[in-house]
Write a protein that holds these residues in place. Structure first.
Motif, PDB file in Angstrom:
ATOM      1  N   ASP A   6       6.157  11.219 -12.485  1.00 10.69           N
ATOM      2  CA  ASP A   6       7.542  10.931 -12.831  1.00 10.69           C
ATOM      3  C   ASP A   6       8.364  10.547 -11.600  1.00 10.69           C
ATOM      4  N   GLY A   7       8.956   9.368 -11.649  1.00 14.80           N
ATOM      5  CA  GLY A   7       9.807   8.889 -10.569  1.00 14.80           C
ATOM      6  C   GLY A   7       9.067   8.209  -9.429  1.00 14.80           C
ATOM      7  N   LEU A   8       7.741   8.115  -9.508  1.00 15.87           N
ATOM      8  CA  LEU A   8       6.982   7.496  -8.428  1.00 15.87           C
ATOM      9  C   LEU A   8       6.890   5.984  -8.598  1.00 15.87           C
ATOM     10  N   VAL A   9       6.812   5.281  -7.476  1.00 17.29           N
ATOM     11  CA  VAL A   9       6.572   3.838  -7.458  1.00 17.29           C
ATOM     12  C   VAL A   9       5.194   3.634  -6.844  1.00 17.29           C
ATOM     13  N   LEU A  10       4.357   2.866  -7.546  1.00 19.30           N
ATOM     14  CA  LEU A  10       2.999   2.593  -7.080  1.00 19.30           C
ATOM     15  C   LEU A  10       2.781   1.090  -6.981  1.00 19.30           C
TER      16      LEU A  10
END
Length: 116
Positions: A6-10
């Protein structure tokens, strides 16, 4: 179990073939109660969405995307969530197109202020 997405950018660690995600594509992940979803764009992708489930460190989702050439594509992906030694998250993915022929593997990793 690896941390929440949740809330991560990959971002992918390598480019795929033209019309697919590449190192300029960014995925913004969300996770809640076993559900996962993400919006993505960049490179050859104008807009993409994925939605699915998480059970432990396994993701199972469908994706759909609009490419810069105006074409659309959709498929299925199963990923393993891995926590890297530096605390970032990696997804090791096995995917297949449902809108046409083709399948493969890819790796996406968490993008932080310290990792481009």
């Amino acid at each position: 179990m690896a941390p929440s997405l949740d809330g991560l950018v990959l971002a992918p660690v390598a480019d795929q073939s033209a019309g697919q995600v590449g190192t300029r594509t960014r995925f913004a992940y969300h996770e809640q109660g076993g559900a996962i979803w993400a919006e993505y764009r960049g490179g050859d992708i104008v807009r993409g969405h994925l939605v699915g489930t998480r059970a432990g460190d396994r993701l199972d989702f469908r994706y759909v995307q609009l490419r810069t050439d105006g074409g659309t594509a959709c498929g299925h992906c199963v990923s393993t969530v891995v926590e890297l030694p530096d605390g970032r998250v990696r997804l090791e993915e096995t995917w297949e197109w449902e809108s046409g022929p083709g399948s493969g593997t890819s790796v996406v990793e968490q993008v932080t202020a310290h990792a481009p």
